[in-house]
Structures are given as structure tokens and as C-alpha cells.
Scaffold this motif. Structure first.
Motif, PDB file in Angstrom:
ATOM      1  N   LEU A  47      73.220  15.025  64.165  1.00 49.19           N
ATOM      2  CA  LEU A  47      73.116  16.264  63.112  1.00 49.19           C
ATOM      3  C   LEU A  47      73.784  16.010  62.054  1.00 49.19           C
ATOM      4  N   VAL A  48      73.292  16.397  60.905  1.00 50.67           N
ATOM      5  CA  VAL A  48      73.770  16.054  59.472  1.00 50.67           C
ATOM      6  C   VAL A  48      73.772  17.589  58.983  1.00 50.67           C
ATOM      7  N   PRO A  49      75.202  17.887  58.605  1.00 53.92           N
ATOM      8  CA  PRO A  49      75.435  19.212  57.813  1.00 53.92           C
ATOM      9  C   PRO A  49      75.122  18.869  56.248  1.00 53.92           C
ATOM     10  N   VAL A  50      74.390  19.704  55.859  1.00 52.10           N
ATOM     11  CA  VAL A  50      73.941  19.585  54.374  1.00 52.10           C
ATOM     12  C   VAL A  50      73.975  20.734  53.636  1.00 52.10           C
ATOM     13  N   ASP A  51      74.582  20.859  52.382  1.00 53.01           N
ATOM     14  CA  ASP A  51      74.818  22.069  51.411  1.00 53.01           C
ATOM     15  C   ASP A  51      73.328  22.152  51.100  1.00 53.01           C
ATOM     16  N   ASP A  52      72.963  23.403  51.312  1.00 55.17           N
ATOM     17  CA  ASP A  52      71.574  23.965  50.681  1.00 55.17           C
ATOM     18  C   ASP A  52      71.585  24.344  49.190  1.00 55.17           C
ATOM     19  N   GLU A  53      72.906  24.524  48.511  1.00 55.43           N
ATOM     20  CA  GLU A  53      72.770  25.021  47.172  1.00 55.43           C
ATOM     21  C   GLU A  53      73.488  23.693  46.419  1.00 55.43           C
ATOM     22  N   ASP A  54      72.665  23.535  45.379  1.00 55.62           N
ATOM     23  CA  ASP A  54      73.338  22.593  44.333  1.00 55.62           C
ATOM     24  C   ASP A  54      73.716  23.240  42.888  1.00 55.62           C
ATOM     25  N   LYS A  55      74.573  22.947  42.097  1.00 53.08           N
ATOM     26  CA  LYS A  55      74.721  23.812  40.927  1.00 53.08           C
ATOM     27  C   LYS A  55      73.485  23.841  40.196  1.00 53.08           C
ATOM     28  N   ASN A  56      72.421  22.669  40.340  1.00 56.39           N
ATOM     29  CA  ASN A  56      71.304  22.965  39.310  1.00 56.39           C
ATOM     30  C   ASN A  56      70.276  23.598  40.061  1.00 56.39           C
ATOM     31  N   GLY A  57      70.333  23.955  41.143  1.00 60.06           N
ATOM     32  CA  GLY A  57      69.248  24.775  41.881  1.00 60.06           C
ATOM     33  C   GLY A  57      69.279  24.436  43.581  1.00 60.06           C
ATOM     34  N   TYR A  58      68.072  24.614  44.188  1.00 64.87           N
ATOM     35  CA  TYR A  58      68.329  24.445  45.779  1.00 64.87           C
ATOM     36  C   TYR A  58      67.836  22.950  46.055  1.00 64.87           C
ATOM     37  N   ILE A  59      68.679  22.513  47.032  1.00 60.27           N
ATOM     38  CA  ILE A  59      68.453  21.066  47.823  1.00 60.27           C
ATOM     39  C   ILE A  59      67.806  21.343  48.850  1.00 60.27           C
ATOM     40  N   TYR A  60      66.529  20.608  49.024  1.00 60.81           N
ATOM     41  CA  TYR A  60      65.955  20.594  50.462  1.00 60.81           C
ATOM     42  C   TYR A  60      65.867  19.270  51.140  1.00 60.81           C
ATOM     43  N   ILE A  61      66.048  19.108  52.303  1.00 67.37           N
ATOM     44  CA  ILE A  61      65.943  17.858  53.039  1.00 67.37           C
ATOM     45  C   ILE A  61      64.633  17.900  53.631  1.00 67.37           C
ATOM     46  N   THR A  62      63.854  16.864  53.419  1.00 66.51           N
ATOM     47  CA  THR A  62      62.317  17.012  53.876  1.00 66.51           C
ATOM     48  C   THR A  62      62.389  16.670  55.394  1.00 66.51           C
ATOM     49  N   ARG A  63      61.218  17.195  56.210  1.00 68.23           N
ATOM     50  CA  ARG A  63      61.331  17.092  57.601  1.00 68.23           C
ATOM     51  C   ARG A  63      59.910  16.402  57.789  1.00 68.23           C
ATOM     52  N   PRO A  64      59.645  15.783  58.988  1.00 63.57           N
ATOM     53  CA  PRO A  64      58.438  15.108  59.456  1.00 63.57           C
ATOM     54  C   PRO A  64      57.313  16.314  59.008  1.00 63.57           C
ATOM     55  N   GLY A  65      56.283  15.798  58.535  1.00 62.87           N
ATOM     56  CA  GLY A  65      55.089  16.849  58.220  1.00 62.87           C
ATOM     57  C   GLY A  65      55.277  17.453  56.961  1.00 62.87           C
ATOM     58  N   ASP A  66      56.509  17.599  56.227  1.00 61.12           N
ATOM     59  CA  ASP A  66      56.479  18.117  55.140  1.00 61.12           C
ATOM     60  C   ASP A  66      55.473  17.415  53.862  1.00 61.12           C
ATOM     61  N   THR A  67      54.958  18.172  53.023  1.00 59.79           N
ATOM     62  CA  THR A  67      54.273  17.682  51.931  1.00 59.79           C
ATOM     63  C   THR A  67      54.707  18.322  50.936  1.00 59.79           C
ATOM     64  N   LEU A  68      54.652  18.019  49.408  1.00 62.68           N
ATOM     65  CA  LEU A  68      55.205  18.356  48.648  1.00 62.68           C
ATOM     66  C   LEU A  68      54.499  19.910  48.147  1.00 62.68           C
ATOM     67  N   TRP A  69      53.208  19.714  48.512  1.00 61.62           N
ATOM     68  CA  TRP A  69      52.419  21.085  48.364  1.00 61.62           C
ATOM     69  C   TRP A  69      53.078  22.138  49.184  1.00 61.62           C
ATOM     70  N   SER A  70      53.191  21.808  50.384  1.00 63.10           N
ATOM     71  CA  SER A  70      53.917  22.873  51.273  1.00 63.10           C
ATOM     72  C   SER A  70      55.345  23.224  51.013  1.00 63.10           C
ATOM     73  N   ILE A  71      56.087  22.421  50.500  1.00 59.22           N
ATOM     74  CA  ILE A  71      57.446  22.721  50.029  1.00 59.22           C
ATOM     75  C   ILE A  71      57.318  23.571  48.834  1.00 59.22           C
ATOM     76  N   ALA A  72      56.374  23.123  47.996  1.00 56.07           N
ATOM     77  CA  ALA A  72      56.385  23.945  46.775  1.00 56.07           C
ATOM     78  C   ALA A  72      55.806  25.380  47.013  1.00 56.07           C
ATOM     79  N   MET A  73      54.993  25.634  47.979  1.00 53.53           N
ATOM     80  CA  MET A  73      54.533  26.753  48.332  1.00 53.53           C
ATOM     81  C   MET A  73      55.724  27.534  49.074  1.00 53.53           C
ATOM     82  N   ARG A  74      56.320  26.903  49.726  1.00 50.74           N
ATOM     83  CA  ARG A  74      57.527  27.609  50.496  1.00 50.74           C
ATOM     84  C   ARG A  74      58.598  28.146  49.561  1.00 50.74           C
TER      85      ARG A  74
END
Length: 102
Positions: A47-74
Motif C-alpha cells: 500500500l502506498v499512501p498518496v496525498d490527494d491534494e496538490d496546490k494546483n488541484g486534485y491528484i488522482y491515482i488511476t486504478r485498473p478499469g479507469d478511463t479518462l472519461w470515467s475520471i472526468a465524469m467523477r
């Protein structure tokens, strides 16, 4: 703090993994109860802990099955916006574990 599951590959070190995900070796050791940072092995899932906030916006770490479309909708944005913000030439290619700025 969010965590992602990462499978150790040949040549990986905890320092390299921590650097890639923008965290520290100490945090990885703590979350996984690893007593010796030199004792990781190929195929090990950590398990790798990741900060979910960046000073320029949100950081998202992709997972199996993700698409840019599904991430954009989320996140209420567009594929084009995510691709541009991350310098992606081909938004159809997305690998698990990729850090995306939203």
C-alpha cells in the motif's frame, strides 16, 4: 490520506516507489509494517499512501478499469481538460498507478 496498491517490479526500491507517488519511504514502511526497507520482493503488493491534494488541484491515482472519461465524469470535468493538464498525447492510453492532475 488515500492509499493505492502497488505491485513491486524488478528493479524497484522503496525510495523509487515513494518518489514516483510523491510520498516518503517512512510512510510506506509504516502503512505496510515493513521492518526492513531493503527487504521488498518482486510481485509483493504494498500500500502506498498518496496525498490527494496538490496546490494546483486534485491528484488522482488511476486504478485498473479507469478511463479518462470515467475520471472526468467523477470529478465534473472533461477528458480534454485532464489530457491537457497532464500533457497526454493519447488520452486512450492510461495505466494503473498513473498520477493525474485534475
Amino acid at each position: 490520506m488515500e492509499t493505492v496498491t502497488y505491485t513491486v517490479r524488478k528493479g524497484n526500491t522503496l525510495f523509487g516507489i515513494a518518489n514516483f507517488f510523491g510520498t516518503t519511504v517512512e510512510k510506506i514502511l509504516q502503512v505496510n509494517n515493513i521492518p526492513n526497507p531493503d527487504m521488498i520482493y518482486v510481485g509483493q503488493k504494498i500500500l502506498v499512501p498518496v496525498d490527494d491534494e496538490d496546490k494546483n488541484g486534485y491528484i488522482y491515482i488511476t486504478r485498473p478499469g479507469d478511463t479518462l472519461w470515467s475520471i472526468a465524469m467523477r470529478f465534473g470535468t472533461t477528458v480534454e481538460s485532464i489530457a491537457k493538464k497532464n500533457g497526454m498525447c493519447n488520452p486512450n492510453i492510461l495505466y494503473p498507478g498513473t498520477r493525474l492532475y485534475i
